[in-house]
Design a protein around this motif. Sequence first.
Motif, PDB file in Angstrom:
ATOM      1  N   ALA A  73       0.832  -1.205   0.000  1.00 30.11           N
ATOM      2  CA  ALA A  73       0.000   0.000   0.000  1.00 30.11           C
ATOM      3  C   ALA A  73       0.867   1.254   0.000  1.00 30.11           C
ATOM      4  CB  ALA A  73      -0.938  -0.012   1.205  1.00 30.11           C
ATOM      5  N   SER A  74       1.926   1.246   0.810  1.00 29.80           N
ATOM      6  CA  SER A  74       2.823   2.401   0.871  1.00 29.80           C
ATOM      7  C   SER A  74       3.560   2.588  -0.453  1.00 29.80           C
ATOM      8  CB  SER A  74       3.825   2.211   2.013  1.00 29.80           C
ATOM      9  OG  SER A  74       4.760   3.265   2.055  1.00 29.80           O
ATOM     10  N   ALA A  75       4.054   1.483  -1.031  1.00 29.37           N
ATOM     11  CA  ALA A  75       4.776   1.569  -2.296  1.00 29.37           C
ATOM     12  C   ALA A  75       3.862   2.043  -3.418  1.00 29.37           C
ATOM     13  CB  ALA A  75       5.379   0.216  -2.652  1.00 29.37           C
ATOM     14  N   GLY A  76       2.604   1.628  -3.403  1.00 30.67           N
ATOM     15  CA  GLY A  76       1.667   2.066  -4.431  1.00 30.67           C
ATOM     16  C   GLY A  76       1.527   3.570  -4.479  1.00 30.67           C
ATOM     17  N   LEU A  77       1.524   4.191  -3.301  1.00 31.00           N
ATOM     18  CA  LEU A  77       1.458   5.657  -3.238  1.00 31.00           C
ATOM     19  C   LEU A  77       2.738   6.282  -3.771  1.00 31.00           C
ATOM     20  CD1 LEU A  77      -0.178   6.369   0.251  1.00 31.00           C
ATOM     21  CD2 LEU A  77      -1.115   6.977  -1.988  1.00 31.00           C
ATOM     22  N   ILE A  78       3.881   5.787  -3.295  1.00 31.54           N
ATOM     23  CA  ILE A  78       5.167   6.371  -3.666  1.00 31.54           C
ATOM     24  C   ILE A  78       5.431   6.214  -5.160  1.00 31.54           C
ATOM     25  CG2 ILE A  78       7.660   6.192  -3.323  1.00 31.54           C
ATOM     26  CD1 ILE A  78       7.067   5.275  -0.456  1.00 31.54           C
ATOM     27  N   MET A  79       4.983   5.090  -5.744  1.00 32.83           N
ATOM     28  CA  MET A  79       5.206   4.831  -7.164  1.00 32.83           C
ATOM     29  C   MET A  79       4.199   5.545  -8.055  1.00 32.83           C
ATOM     30  SD  MET A  79       6.014   0.723  -6.842  1.00 32.83           S
ATOM     31  CE  MET A  79       6.587   0.441  -8.525  1.00 32.83           C
ATOM     32  N   GLY A  80       3.225   6.209  -7.452  1.00 36.40           N
ATOM     33  CA  GLY A  80       2.226   6.941  -8.229  1.00 36.40           C
ATOM     34  C   GLY A  80       1.167   6.067  -8.838  1.00 36.40           C
ATOM     35  N   LEU A  81       0.987   4.850  -8.303  1.00 42.66           N
ATOM     36  CA  LEU A  81      -0.014   3.938  -8.844  1.00 42.66           C
ATOM     37  C   LEU A  81      -1.415   4.224  -8.306  1.00 42.66           C
ATOM     38  CD1 LEU A  81       2.100   0.666  -8.621  1.00 42.66           C
ATOM     39  CD2 LEU A  81       1.455   1.881 -10.709  1.00 42.66           C
ATOM     40  N   ARG A  82      -1.502   4.965  -7.229  1.00 43.59           N
ATOM     41  CA  ARG A  82      -2.792   5.372  -6.691  1.00 43.59           C
ATOM     42  C   ARG A  82      -2.631   6.685  -5.950  1.00 43.59           C
ATOM     43  NH1 ARG A  82      -3.843   4.305  -1.168  1.00 43.59           N
ATOM     44  NH2 ARG A  82      -2.147   3.224  -0.087  1.00 43.59           N
ATOM     45  N   LYS A  83      -3.745   7.351  -5.732  1.00 43.04           N
ATOM     46  CA  LYS A  83      -3.763   8.595  -4.971  1.00 43.04           C
ATOM     47  C   LYS A  83      -4.087   8.288  -3.508  1.00 43.04           C
ATOM     48  CE  LYS A  83      -5.322  11.200  -9.025  1.00 43.04           C
ATOM     49  NZ  LYS A  83      -6.415  12.012  -9.617  1.00 43.04           N
ATOM     50  N   PRO A  84      -3.762   9.215  -2.600  1.00 40.08           N
ATOM     51  CA  PRO A  84      -4.028   8.941  -1.184  1.00 40.08           C
ATOM     52  C   PRO A  84      -5.478   8.599  -0.894  1.00 40.08           C
ATOM     53  CG  PRO A  84      -2.583  10.835  -1.403  1.00 40.08           C
ATOM     54  CD  PRO A  84      -3.023  10.471  -2.785  1.00 40.08           C
ATOM     55  N   GLU A  85      -6.406   9.180  -1.654  1.00 40.90           N
ATOM     56  CA  GLU A  85      -7.820   8.921  -1.400  1.00 40.90           C
ATOM     57  C   GLU A  85      -8.297   7.596  -2.019  1.00 40.90           C
ATOM     58  OE1 GLU A  85      -7.604  11.809  -4.963  1.00 40.90           O
ATOM     59  OE2 GLU A  85      -6.567  11.463  -3.043  1.00 40.90           O
ATOM     60  N   ASP A  86      -7.460   6.967  -2.866  1.00 39.45           N
ATOM     61  CA  ASP A  86      -7.847   5.708  -3.493  1.00 39.45           C
ATOM     62  C   ASP A  86      -7.579   4.538  -2.550  1.00 39.45           C
ATOM     63  OD1 ASP A  86      -8.473   7.066  -5.818  1.00 39.45           O
ATOM     64  OD2 ASP A  86      -6.485   6.752  -6.702  1.00 39.45           O
ATOM     65  N   PRO A  87      -8.418   3.513  -2.584  1.00 42.56           N
ATOM     66  CA  PRO A  87      -8.143   2.330  -1.765  1.00 42.56           C
ATOM     67  C   PRO A  87      -6.945   1.575  -2.320  1.00 42.56           C
ATOM     68  CG  PRO A  87     -10.012   1.922  -3.213  1.00 42.56           C
ATOM     69  CD  PRO A  87      -9.666   3.378  -3.357  1.00 42.56           C
TER      70      PRO A  87
END
Length: 380
Positions: free
Chosen positions: A235-249
């Motif tokens: 979940a943390s890597a998904g944010l850092i890699m730009g694969l999701r936004k903070p508001e996205d699950p």
Amino acid sequence: MGLKGHWYRGGTSKCWLFDARDVALHAPTREEIPALLSAAFGAADARQLDGVGGGTSTTSKAAVIWATPDTEADLDYLFAQVGIGDPTVELGSNCGNCATAIALFAVQSGIVAAQDGMTKVRMRHLTSGAVLTGSVPTPGGRIPKSGLARVPGSSAAGVPVNLSFHSPWGKSTGSVLPTGNTVDQLQVDGRTLSATMVDAGAPAVFLPAEEAVVDLSSMTDNLSAQLPTLIAARASAGLIMGLRKPEDPPQNAVPKVGVVAPAGDYIAADGTTIPADSHDVRVRMLSMLAPHPAIGLTSAVAVALAASLESSVVANAAGLSPSTSTGSLRVLRIGTPAGVITADIISDDTGAVTEVALHRAARHIATADIDVAQPAELSA
């Protein structure tokens, strides 16, 4: 009228393959495809009892295929990871095992005409734009129905298919290294974990097994104690890699997350001992929310690319450094729960990796008309 589907084993996965023309009879727009597949697989049930899903991450997969003659690829495909006990369908990832099956399907169905010797099938993954090549043996132009090739993780024989992933990489995030760093520090549950995040084959994050407190001397346990940490790292890597936004699950399919350790004797999932001298690095991946019984091919590609990056988590574990020879071919041996698989790493004159090839097997299992819930029921 049922939904016509073709059931294949590709490598260590089972995939339902659908001709886009058949899908369009039930889901006229691409936005309707996830609901159709969810219903066909019985995804809402954890056992997928009222559908064609197999109830595991490696048997709950599908691909929709469009023939695209006179383009850069012979076909386009949309890969779907269908939920288990969850009606959602994720379209953001890719699957090399299913691509192996797609290549054989393309030859057997006539999408690509069989050539004398070897028939190459160029496949474009629609979500990422990545182009893969599957090479199917067709001696004398004959279409293979069966074969003797086997892969770790399955004792069943199949038609040999060589699958190549081609650069450029970074199809999901725009860069092989989405953060620009070979190693980053992830803050997970109050702990700091070293992580190499790459986008090749699929977006993936690799952690040192020691830091994640995962013992890779045996790959028989279900990692229940470590799953919360690994899922939080994804979940943390998904944010850092730009694969999701903070508001996205957080997504369950991407980025892939795995732990790596140096070569060493280990117990495989079937209880056999894999000796240290048979592999270069040990790897264990998550698939959706559970340990993968082998390794996904897109994850293997990501491992291979990460191994080619100096001082990455994977390179350090494997004791590797980038080759200084030009146009070199290297082989990375990856120890997985199912045994050792090899990845051929092909580089250009500058040392940049241009292709990763893996040796797989595929087999057609069945063709069926699937009785799917009516549209009104899908939207209920």
